[in-house]
Scaffold this active site. Structure first.
Site, PDB file in Angstrom:
ATOM      1  CB  CYS A 243      -0.923  -0.038   1.198  1.00 13.92           C
ATOM      2  SG  CYS A 243      -2.136  -1.339   0.974  1.00 13.92           S
TER       3      CYS A 243
ATOM      4  CB  CYS B 195      -4.756   5.301   2.626  1.00 17.45           C
ATOM      5  SG  CYS B 195      -4.497   5.797   4.320  1.00 17.45           S
TER       6      CYS B 195
ATOM      7  CE1 TYR C  58     -12.296  -2.080   2.900  1.00 10.07           C
ATOM      8  CE2 TYR C  58     -10.765  -0.864   4.284  1.00 10.07           C
ATOM      9  CZ  TYR C  58     -11.005  -1.707   3.216  1.00 10.07           C
ATOM     10  OH  TYR C  58      -9.951  -2.174   2.456  1.00 10.07           O
TER      11      TYR C  58
HETATM   12  N1  MHF Z   1      -7.972  -3.456   5.493  1.00 12.50           N
HETATM   13  C1  MHF Z   1      -6.671  -3.296   5.811  1.00 12.50           C
HETATM   14  N2  MHF Z   1      -6.307  -2.170   6.443  1.00 12.50           N
HETATM   15  C2  MHF Z   1      -5.010  -1.966   6.782  1.00 12.50           C
HETATM   16  O1  MHF Z   1      -4.721  -0.910   7.376  1.00 12.50           O
HETATM   17  C3  MHF Z   1      -4.049  -2.948   6.440  1.00 12.50           C
HETATM   18  C4  MHF Z   1      -4.453  -4.124   5.772  1.00 12.50           C
HETATM   19  N3  MHF Z   1      -5.775  -4.268   5.478  1.00 12.50           N
HETATM   20  N4  MHF Z   1      -3.581  -5.130   5.467  1.00 12.50           N
HETATM   21  C5  MHF Z   1      -2.156  -4.930   5.625  1.00 12.50           C
HETATM   22  C6  MHF Z   1      -1.812  -4.009   6.697  1.00 12.50           C
HETATM   23  C7  MHF Z   1      -1.978  -4.499   8.107  1.00 12.50           C
HETATM   24  N5  MHF Z   1      -2.270  -3.262   8.821  1.00 12.50           N
HETATM   25  C8  MHF Z   1      -2.937  -3.203  10.036  1.00 12.50           C
HETATM   26  C9  MHF Z   1      -3.498  -4.332  10.555  1.00 12.50           C
HETATM   27  C10 MHF Z   1      -4.176  -4.288  11.762  1.00 12.50           C
HETATM   28  C11 MHF Z   1      -4.279  -3.081  12.432  1.00 12.50           C
HETATM   29  C12 MHF Z   1      -5.006  -3.054  13.753  1.00 12.50           C
HETATM   30  O2  MHF Z   1      -5.713  -3.973  14.090  1.00 12.50           O
HETATM   31  N6  MHF Z   1      -4.847  -2.030  14.551  1.00 12.50           N
HETATM   32  C13 MHF Z   1      -5.538  -1.849  15.814  1.00 12.50           C
HETATM   33  C14 MHF Z   1      -4.815  -2.472  16.977  1.00 12.50           C
HETATM   34  C15 MHF Z   1      -3.346  -2.649  16.798  1.00 12.50           C
HETATM   35  C16 MHF Z   1      -2.640  -3.333  17.969  1.00 12.50           C
HETATM   36  O3  MHF Z   1      -3.242  -3.610  19.017  1.00 12.50           O
HETATM   37  O4  MHF Z   1      -1.436  -3.595  17.813  1.00 12.50           O
HETATM   38  C17 MHF Z   1      -5.733  -0.374  16.074  1.00 12.50           C
HETATM   39  O5  MHF Z   1      -6.636  -0.055  16.862  1.00 12.50           O
HETATM   40  O6  MHF Z   1      -4.993   0.448  15.516  1.00 12.50           O
HETATM   41  C18 MHF Z   1      -3.708  -1.939  11.915  1.00 12.50           C
HETATM   42  C19 MHF Z   1      -3.030  -2.002  10.705  1.00 12.50           C
HETATM   43  C20 MHF Z   1      -2.267  -2.155   7.921  1.00 12.50           C
HETATM   44  N7  MHF Z   1      -2.673  -2.813   6.717  1.00 12.50           N
HETATM   45  O1  LIG Z   2       0.141   0.052   5.252  1.00  8.51           O
HETATM   46  C1  LIG Z   2      -1.031  -0.169   4.877  1.00  8.51           C
HETATM   47  C2  LIG Z   2      -1.403  -1.383   4.332  1.00  8.51           C
HETATM   48  C3  LIG Z   2      -2.679  -1.555   3.930  1.00  8.51           C
HETATM   49  N1  LIG Z   2      -3.583  -0.563   4.044  1.00  8.51           N
HETATM   50  C4  LIG Z   2      -4.983  -0.818   3.606  1.00  8.51           C
HETATM   51  C5  LIG Z   2      -5.493  -0.091   2.410  1.00  8.51           C
HETATM   52  C6  LIG Z   2      -6.622  -1.003   1.939  1.00  8.51           C
HETATM   53  O2  LIG Z   2      -7.779  -0.779   2.724  1.00  8.51           O
HETATM   54  C7  LIG Z   2      -6.083  -2.386   2.255  1.00  8.51           C
HETATM   55  C8  LIG Z   2      -5.380  -3.032   1.074  1.00  8.51           C
HETATM   56  O3  LIG Z   2      -6.309  -3.363   0.104  1.00  8.51           O
HETATM   57  P1  LIG Z   2      -6.044  -3.253  -1.469  1.00  8.51           P
HETATM   58  O4  LIG Z   2      -7.266  -3.907  -2.053  1.00  8.51           O
HETATM   59  O5  LIG Z   2      -4.791  -4.024  -1.763  1.00  8.51           O
HETATM   60  O6  LIG Z   2      -5.939  -1.801  -1.792  1.00  8.51           O
HETATM   61  O7  LIG Z   2      -5.123  -2.188   3.279  1.00  8.51           O
HETATM   62  C9  LIG Z   2      -3.237   0.644   4.608  1.00  8.51           C
HETATM   63  O8  LIG Z   2      -4.049   1.568   4.764  1.00  8.51           O
HETATM   64  N2  LIG Z   2      -1.954   0.806   4.992  1.00  8.51           N
END
Ligand code: MHF
Ligand SMILES: O=c1ccn([C@H]2C[C@H](O)[C@@H](COP(=O)(O)O)O2)c(=O)[nH]1
Length: 283
Positions: A160, A182, A223
């Site tokens: 991303c 994003c 979303y």
């Molecule tokens: N839909 C989606 N959104 C994203 O931001 C995202 C993806 N997919 N896939 C790849 C990575 C993984 N990322 C993530 C994944 C999980 C959190 C999350 O759950 N954050 C929570 C708690 C984090 C914690 O406790 O460590 C938060 O409240 O920020 C944030 C970014 C960012 N990226």
């Molecule tokens: O560093 C990151 C990684 C992922 N994301 C978000 C952005 C999108 O919601 C999904 C990835 O979906 P795609 O269909 O590949 O665009 O993960 C982010 O914000 N920041």
């Protein structure tokens, strides 16, 4: 923080609903946002209108610096952010290139540190940038990129935030980071920390002063299942003054980052924040 809240509000005011096939959800979407962080002035862009788990964001970018490709390695340094993409993404689970539990495939730093050459072999993009910047050189191509369309089928997710372009001007280091997609409530909360961090740490290990980081976002979205929490909870809160990021001064080289550094080498001073908000995550 104001830039972040303004972007959230702009998505609500001007966003267009777009169906997303991969997640089967709708996203309220705007195109193009530019955020700037003055790293030299210590303007750490940590969200205060909810508790931000900044150590997890820092762990993730350390993983990209180290070239990790496995959710277990990310967990070991302090983040679970790759668990769902490695183990719950239906397309990836049936992809024959997946090497088993926790494998993320050819993603982010794994690509950047082993960028394939069409004529064979690979380039360690980060090492080249580090060596140049340490010797005061900027060849106008100091780009740490993870974007390789010919390798998308080998990983669980396309990058991303896919490009980090460093520039050196009279001993001051700048960074232009580009993000194609994003998730503003969840991802951006981390990505802002990561852009700031990357400039701050690269300046420290290459012996340059940090300047500004410019963060370009192309598709910025919320979303459908996140909108109510953003609109009626997070945006109703008043932000607190920004905290400071303190980096262990003993981190002096890329090898330090690759070996002994942990998230505890980074502390945040003066972090006042509102309660956490558990935003839904879309795989
Ligand atoms: N839909 C989606 N959104 C994203 O931001 C995202 C993806 N997919 N896939 C790849 C990575 C993984 N990322 C993530 C994944 C999980 C959190 C999350 O759950 N954050 C929570 C708690 C984090 C914690 O406790 O460590 C938060 O409240 O920020 C944030 C970014 C960012 N990226
Ligand atoms: O560093 C990151 C990684 C992922 N994301 C978000 C952005 C999108 O919601 C999904 C990835 O979906 P795609 O269909 O590949 O665009 O993960 C982010 O914000 N920041």
């Amino acid at each position: 923080m104001k830039q972040y809240l303004d972007l959230c509000q702009r998505i609500i005011d001007e966003g267009i609903w777009v169906d997303n096939a991969r997640t089967q959800k709708k996203c309220l979407t705007v195109i193009n946002a530019d955020l700037t962080y003055d790293v030299g002035m210590g303007e750490f862009p940590l969200v205060t209108t909810r508790k931000s788990f900044y150590k997890s964001a820092i762990a993730e970018i350390i993983g990209y610096i180290r070239g990790y490709d496995n959710a277990a390695d990310f967990r070991k340094i302090g983040t679970r952010t790759w668990d769902a993409n490695a183990n719950e993404n239906p397309d990836w689970l049936k992809n024959p290139n997946r090497k088993g539990e926790d494998d993320c495939g050819f993603i982010y730093g794994k690509i950047g540190r082993n960028f394939p050459k069409p004529d064979g072999g690979s380039i360690d993009l980060l090492r080249k940038i580090y060596d140049d910047l340490r010797s005061g050189k900027d060849d106008r191509g100091e780009i740490y990129t993870f974007y390789h369309p010919g390798a998308f089928h080998l990983g669980c997710l396309r990058p991303c935030m896919y490009s980090h372009h460093f520039s050196l001007l009279a001993g001051t280091l700048y960074l232009n980071s580009t993000q194609r997609s994003c998730d503003v409530p969840l991802g951006l909360n981390f990505n802002m920390v990561q852009v700031y961090f990357l400039l701050a740490i690269m300046a420290q290990i290459t012996g340059n002063k940090p300047g500004k980081a410019f963060h370009k976002i192309v598709n910025a979205h919320i979303y459908e299942d996140q909108l109510d929490l953003m609109q009626n909870v997070q945006l109703k809160r008043q932000p607190f003054p920004p905290p400071k990021l303190i980096i262990n001064p003993d981190i002096k080289t890329l090898e330090d980052l690759e070996t002994w550094v942990t998230v505890d080498d980074f502390t945040v001073e003066g972090y006042m924040h509102h309660d956490p908000i558990a935003y839904p995550f879309s795989v």
